[in-house]
Write a protein that holds these residues in place. Structure first.
Motif, PDB file in Angstrom:
ATOM      1  N   MET A  73       1.761  -4.024   0.142  1.00 34.22           N
ATOM      2  CA  MET A  73       0.611  -3.123   0.214  1.00 34.22           C
ATOM      3  C   MET A  73       1.062  -1.674   0.438  1.00 34.22           C
ATOM      4  O   MET A  73       0.576  -0.740  -0.210  1.00 34.22           O
ATOM      5  N   SER A  74       2.001  -1.468   1.361  1.00 33.50           N
ATOM      6  CA  SER A  74       2.469  -0.107   1.634  1.00 33.50           C
ATOM      7  C   SER A  74       3.287   0.456   0.477  1.00 33.50           C
ATOM      8  O   SER A  74       3.104   1.607   0.074  1.00 33.50           O
ATOM      9  N   VAL A  75       4.187  -0.365  -0.068  1.00 35.07           N
ATOM     10  CA  VAL A  75       5.067   0.122  -1.142  1.00 35.07           C
ATOM     11  C   VAL A  75       4.254   0.556  -2.360  1.00 35.07           C
ATOM     12  O   VAL A  75       4.436   1.661  -2.898  1.00 35.07           O
ATOM     13  N   LEU A 124       1.871   3.540  -1.701  1.00 37.14           N
ATOM     14  CA  LEU A 124       2.632   4.783  -1.667  1.00 37.14           C
ATOM     15  C   LEU A 124       3.037   5.221  -3.081  1.00 37.14           C
ATOM     16  O   LEU A 124       2.972   6.411  -3.424  1.00 37.14           O
ATOM     17  N   ASP A 125       3.426   4.253  -3.908  1.00 37.96           N
ATOM     18  CA  ASP A 125       3.771   4.611  -5.279  1.00 37.96           C
ATOM     19  C   ASP A 125       2.536   5.062  -6.061  1.00 37.96           C
ATOM     20  O   ASP A 125       2.642   5.908  -6.954  1.00 37.96           O
ATOM     21  N   LEU A 126       1.364   4.511  -5.711  1.00 35.61           N
ATOM     22  CA  LEU A 126       0.126   4.972  -6.336  1.00 35.61           C
ATOM     23  C   LEU A 126      -0.099   6.445  -6.022  1.00 35.61           C
ATOM     24  O   LEU A 126      -0.554   7.221  -6.886  1.00 35.61           O
ATOM     25  N   TYR A 127       0.223   6.849  -4.807  1.00 38.56           N
ATOM     26  CA  TYR A 127       0.123   8.274  -4.444  1.00 38.56           C
ATOM     27  C   TYR A 127       1.049   9.112  -5.321  1.00 38.56           C
ATOM     28  O   TYR A 127       0.637  10.133  -5.900  1.00 38.56           O
ATOM     29  N   VAL A 165      -2.967   6.238   4.104  1.00 40.41           N
ATOM     30  CA  VAL A 165      -3.332   4.851   4.395  1.00 40.41           C
ATOM     31  C   VAL A 165      -2.132   3.929   4.189  1.00 40.41           C
ATOM     32  O   VAL A 165      -1.935   2.960   4.942  1.00 40.41           O
ATOM     33  N   ALA A 166      -1.291   4.224   3.196  1.00 39.84           N
ATOM     34  CA  ALA A 166      -0.079   3.416   2.979  1.00 39.84           C
ATOM     35  C   ALA A 166       0.841   3.487   4.193  1.00 39.84           C
ATOM     36  O   ALA A 166       1.388   2.465   4.641  1.00 39.84           O
TER      37      ALA A 166
END
Length: 629
Positions: free
Chosen positions: A307-309, A312-315, A411-412
């Motif tokens: 979820m975090s990875v 964060l890549d979506l950002y 949020v990530a």
């Protein structure tokens, strides 16, 4: 029935104990979202009300729908524990027909006030159904089926949300007759759900003598305290609520994200919802395959990391997209950079499914049956609070000048911090994750007759001792936590010693070496059995030095004298000679991967022995027979 642990979760869709219930909850979720989205579109594009401006419509509708979860979840949990759940489902579904009848009048007449009242009533309907929905499963599914069953329910819920939103938008937009078509669809789904509820098998009350406390505030507090008393369960409630916080931030921002960041039209926003919903569904279904038919909370850290990875890549993938004129769906998918955004979104939501489903299953497995619905009601209360908090925090971040991609990045990072906090508070998640990795990457682990490990009640597990990771492998084979009695010297081993302290293993020293530690170990072991938990002992007294099974010591007899519980023999196979075992003339943990990756090892469980028939020699013979199997 006692289904095979090897049967697929999809077999449940052919069985009366699951299929009617699945259909009822699917139709209910679809109707909720069809109704809410159609009403939102009606207010936004058609009614143009001064007292309910389009910019506030979604917020007001969402708040009204979630308000009953805060007010009445505690009461609904009591009712689900006190009454037959199948009968309660029929009553709730009958009420849905009445609510949708009122809503039909509101759609046809364009009466927004009546529709707002129906939003609150549908929120109340969902509040009453929530504890029934999740408390129903453990009464009809075996423990090894809970992950698969919850995966199907989660997949069905998000697919229903997706289809409901799409249908609501299409129906209400039909020129001249949108209100009438929407009204008919809402009533038809409610009637279909009620009719299907009659096929749900009887599900007896788990606490029929319960006296209902009708005060929602005192009962809400009581439910939260009840949940707080069970550490692993309460942390799982927090984890699930955090997943809803995380998901709500993304879902609420999809329209603006599609328009202002991705420069797409309304169809692009719908595509994001499709990708997100299908990702959640895929992750939910994948849990059953990865967990090998048991409640595998080792998937939770894997889901949290993903979820975090991917968030964060979506950002990073979306923060520098060039400004272009508004794109149609075809134009949007033709841009290669947009595929990275969609892949990130799909994998992030897939990991959210891996994160949440095992925690739902753990709550159902470990809650006392008499209080299960009330614990689930506490979960619904926390979910509602976290969703409200997500709206407030996301709104504050945007008001402070952050862009939508930056909010996703924040949020990530928050998700990573929350995950670390939860996993440090409940090390069982990380330990099961370690066991998950070890049994799928380092070893190819196979469990035979794992059903002999009891799903509830106190018992002693005895096993041969081959390597420094025997305890980790045993944890991977058990659906429940295990407390281990282990040689005190293993706690001095780097990394592994820390892990065994986290899992609250009980150090034991020889009586002639440290009499006080010896007696303290037996006192601790007896307390584990008093609490109805599993206790594991390696009766050889140490790790084998030559790969053969050594004589069993008599310490177990000291425990059985005061705690005559069943004894389950286990045998770890083919571990000798691996990295974590000793080798002839040498020490353990030298020459990494000396047998390569995916080295085959196994655990065989035998039938439980009554305490009266146990002797060290008889146990050694049973384990030897299992080793030869």
């Amino acid at each position: 029935m006692s289904p095979s642990t090897e049967s697929s979760q999809y077999a449940l869709l052919r069985q009366r104990r699951f299929l009617p219930f699945f259909g009822v909850q699917f139709l209910g979720a679809a109707n909720d979202n069809l109704f809410k989205f159609a009403f939102t579109v009606l207010v936004t594009y058609q009614l143009q009300l001064q007292w309910l401006p389009p910019s506030q419509a979604g917020l007001v509708i969402g708040a009204l729908f979630i308000l009953p979860f805060l007010l009445f979840s505690a009461t609904s949990g009591q009712l689900a524990d006190k009454l037959d759940k199948a009968r309660l489902m029929r009553w709730i579904k009958a009420a849905e027909i009445g609510i949708m009848g009122l809503a039909a009048g509101g759609f046809v007449a364009g009466n927004a006030a009546l529709l707002l009242a129906c939003v609150f009533l549908m929120g109340l309907h969902s509040t009453l159904f929530g504890p029934v929905k999740y408390a129903y499963l453990p009464q009809h599914l075996q423990p090894q089926e809970l992950t698969g069953g919850n995966g199907l329910v989660e997949m069905g819920t998000f697919v229903a949300i997706l289809l409901g939103n799409l249908a609501g938008g299409l129906l209400i937009a039909m020129p001249g007759s949108g209100g009438a078509w929407t009204a008919m669809a809402c009533v038809a789904l409610a009637v279909a759900g009620w009719a299907l509820s009659w096929a749900v098998p009887p599900t007896p009350a788990t606490d029929p003598g319960l006296r209902v406390n009708w005060n929602p505030f005192t009962e809400t507090w009581r439910n939260l305290r009840l949940a707080y008393g069970q550490v692993a369960v309460f942390r799982s409630l927090l984890g699930i609520s955090w997943m809803w916080f995380f998901g709500a931030v993304f879902l609420s921002q999809f329209p603006a994200f599609a328009r202002d960041v991705l420069h797409g039209d309304a169809q692009v926003a719908s595509l994001l919802l499709v990708v997100f919903s299908l990702g959640i569904g895929a992750g939910s279904l994948w849990c059953e395959r990865l967990s090998r038919h048991q409640v595998e909370i080792g998937l939770v850290p894997l889901g949290a990391i993903g979820m975090s990875v991917f968030a964060l890549d979506l950002y990073f993938a979306s923060r520098a997209l060039p400004a272009v004129p508004v794109q149609t769906l075809a134009q949007f998918v033709a841009v290669p950079a947009h595929w990275r955004v969609m892949v990130d979104l799909a994998l992030m939501s897939l990991c959210a499914g891996l994160f949440s489903v095992p925690m739902y299953a753990l709550i159902q497995l470990r809650c006392p049956p008499t209080h299960r619905s009330r614990i689930i009601a506490a979960n619904n209360i926390l979910n509602a609070l976290f969703i409200i908090a997500s709206a407030l925090i996301a709104g504050s971040l945007l008001a402070a000048g952050l862009s939508i991609p930056q909010v996703f990045g924040v949020v990530a990072l928050l998700n990573a911090l929350v995950a670390v906090y939860i996993f440090l508070l409940v090390p069982e998640y990380l330990l099961r994750f370690l066991a998950f990795v070890l049994t799928r990457l380092v070893y190819r682990f196979r469990v035979q007759d794992g059903g002999h490990i009891p799903a509830e009640g106190a018992a002693i597990l005895v096993c041969n001792h081959v390597s420094y990771v025997d305890a980790v492998l045993m944890m991977a084979a058990s659906p429940r936590p295990i407390r281990f009695v282990m040689d005190h010297r293993i706690f001095a081993t780097p990394v592994l010693g820390t892990l065994f302290r986290w899992v609250k293993a009980i150090p034991i020293a020889p009586r002639d070496e440290d009499p006080q530690a010896y007696e303290a170990a037996f006192d601790a072991a007896c307390r584990v059995l008093d609490e109805g938990e599993l206790l594991a002992i390696f009766p050889e007294g140490g790790i084998t030095r030559d790969g053969t099974l050594g004589p069993f010591k008599g310490g177990i007899m000291k425990i059985l004298q005061t705690h005559p519980v069943p004894v389950v023999p286990l045998a770890l196979q083919n571990l000798w000679g691996s990295f974590f075992s000793r080798v002839e003339g040498g020490a353990a943990m030298r020459r990494p991967f000396r047998r390569g990756l995916f080295s085959p090892v196994g655990l065989v469980a035998g039938p439980a022995l009554p305490a009266a028939g146990v002797t060290p020699a008889a146990l050694q013979a049973r384990v030897a027979a299992l080793l030869a199997a």
